[in-house]
Structure formats: structure tokens, C-alpha cells
Design an enzyme around this catalytic site. Sequence first.
Site, PDB file in Angstrom:
ATOM      1  N   HIS A   1      -9.155   6.346   1.196  1.00 46.93           N
ATOM      2  CA  HIS A   1     -10.564   6.211   1.485  1.00 46.93           C
ATOM      3  C   HIS A   1     -10.966   5.830   3.016  1.00 46.93           C
ATOM      4  O   HIS A   1     -10.299   5.360   3.777  1.00 46.93           O
ATOM      5  CB  HIS A   1     -10.733   4.738   0.633  1.00 46.93           C
ATOM      6  CG  HIS A   1     -10.135   3.580   0.840  1.00 46.93           C
ATOM      7  ND1 HIS A   1      -8.889   3.584  -0.029  1.00 46.93           N
ATOM      8  CD2 HIS A   1      -9.797   2.727   1.617  1.00 46.93           C
ATOM      9  CE1 HIS A   1      -8.276   2.322   0.407  1.00 46.93           C
ATOM     10  NE2 HIS A   1      -8.746   1.719   1.335  1.00 46.93           N
ATOM     11  N   LEU A   2     -12.451   5.976   3.191  1.00 51.97           N
ATOM     12  CA  LEU A   2     -12.889   5.407   4.519  1.00 51.97           C
ATOM     13  C   LEU A   2     -13.772   4.399   4.281  1.00 51.97           C
ATOM     14  O   LEU A   2     -14.603   4.448   3.250  1.00 51.97           O
ATOM     15  CB  LEU A   2     -13.530   6.711   5.165  1.00 51.97           C
ATOM     16  CG  LEU A   2     -12.758   7.821   5.673  1.00 51.97           C
ATOM     17  CD1 LEU A   2     -13.742   9.109   5.929  1.00 51.97           C
ATOM     18  CD2 LEU A   2     -11.999   7.523   6.947  1.00 51.97           C
TER      19      LEU A   2
ATOM     20  N   CYS B   1       0.853  -1.171   0.275  1.00 50.12           N
ATOM     21  CA  CYS B   1      -0.013  -0.167  -0.030  1.00 50.12           C
ATOM     22  C   CYS B   1       0.954   1.417   0.005  1.00 50.12           C
ATOM     23  O   CYS B   1       0.913   2.088  -0.841  1.00 50.12           O
ATOM     24  CB  CYS B   1      -0.812   0.023   1.062  1.00 50.12           C
ATOM     25  SG  CYS B   1      -2.163  -1.271   1.075  1.00 50.12           S
TER      26      CYS B   1
END
Length: 264
Positions: A207-208, A146
Site C-alpha cells: 500500500h501507499l 511486516c
Amino acid sequence: MKQYLDLMKHILAEGVDKSDRTGTGTRSVFGYQMRFDLSKGFPLVSTKKCHMRSIIHELLWFLKGETNVAYLRENKVSIWDEWADDNGDLGPVYGAQWRSWPTQSGDAIDQISQVIAQIKSQPDSRRLIVSAWNVGELDKMALAPCHAFFQFYVADGKLSCQLYQRSCDVFLGLPFNIASYALLTMMVAQQCDLALGDFVWTGGDTHLYSNHMEQTALQLSREPMPLPTMTILRKPESIFDYQFDDFELTNYAPHPHIKAPVAV
């Protein structure tokens, strides 16, 4: 850490709802940047308590070049357990790429040793880069990187670092990532006899998760506290010789921990 709360607000206001690999669903923006002056305090989120012990041990584990979770488990760190196989192996993830990137000739490149040597000998180089995104080995990894790529920059005797994170779980993962790379920058600066500059975080799909919305609202209701101080208590001979007890975090007075599920 107002920057972190501002990012959350931006995602809620401007983000789009997307599906994802885990099937959880996210609210997402693409392309976002934050900058932290490391001379003004250690960028550790205070609107919830962050587990600095896990952050330090994970970073030391990366620097050891290890890809089995045994070291983490010995130190009561479970953040990688969901992805490990029955033997604790993760495949050639971060540590392997940082310390032993395979070449066509069968050799391996220690990117960490290499970049520190380059910072010392060629501080103005534009190639002070470490990459974990090895396309040829992605299918062997339990989880594709990531935080994929970082670059150092030297100016006026100060060391800065920019991270590109292709995918970012803002509620659970990002506080760890910011603190980890800020600490890595401090360690490299010490090894290279440089002062601290900025840590710059750049996000791709930022993002959430849909099941983190209540926790996000709670966090946004809290006032951030002053930044704590991170002190490195000694200078070892090598970047690889740091130990957990070499780091001291002071003046950290966070709000209580907020529990949230991990999307696997």
C-alpha cells in the site's frame, strides 16, 4: 529500480482505498512480486536518497538478536523510536525471533545459525526458512512483523532469497526492506561460499498511505539512476561478526531525499 516505480504506478492505477490500523488510510493491492538479480547491482532506490547507514545498522541489530533500541540510538538511527517504550524495549520483535525462537521445552532456536548450517550441509533442502511470525508472541510485540518470513534457495552455485512481506508501506518502508534483505543475502552467500542469485520480494497488503501521494508523484517524475555497487570488504568467521565498516556502497547517485510522515 524501475520495478519499484512500476509497483507504485500499479497501486495508483489498480489499488483500492482501504482503512488501516493507524487511521491514516491507504491505497492498496494484494499480492505483488518483484525480482532483483543481485549480480547486476545492489537494489537501492535512487529516485530518492535512502539512508544506507540506517539500513546496515538495523540489519546488524537484528542479527545481534537485540530488541532494545539502545544500539540503534548509539548509532544515530531513530527508525524504531516511535514504537519503543520508555526503556527502549520493543518486545520479542525480529531479532528475538531470528536468534532465540522459544520452544515448548523452554529452549530457544537460533534460526539464523540453523539456516546457514543447513545451506552448507543440505543446499537442496526446501526448508531453508526463517520466520519472524511467532503467533504465540505477537501480543507481546510493539509491532507485529511486516517482513515476516524468508526462504533461501541454492541452484548452480548461487544463493537466492525470497521474502514474504505481509504488510508493506511502499513509499517509506519498502526501499529499506529490499536493500536490507539484499544485503543479508550477500552476507549469507559469502558465509556459505556461494555466488549471488536473485532477491525475490513478495508482498501481501501492499500500500501507499494517503498522506504519501504527493511524495509518490514527485518520485514518479524522476528518472532512476544506474544501480550502485555494494562490496563486503572482509569475510568474518561468522554471520554475527560483521561490522558497519565491512560494507562499502559505491556509485550511488540518488535524487534528493523526500520527506514523508510515518504512520504509527
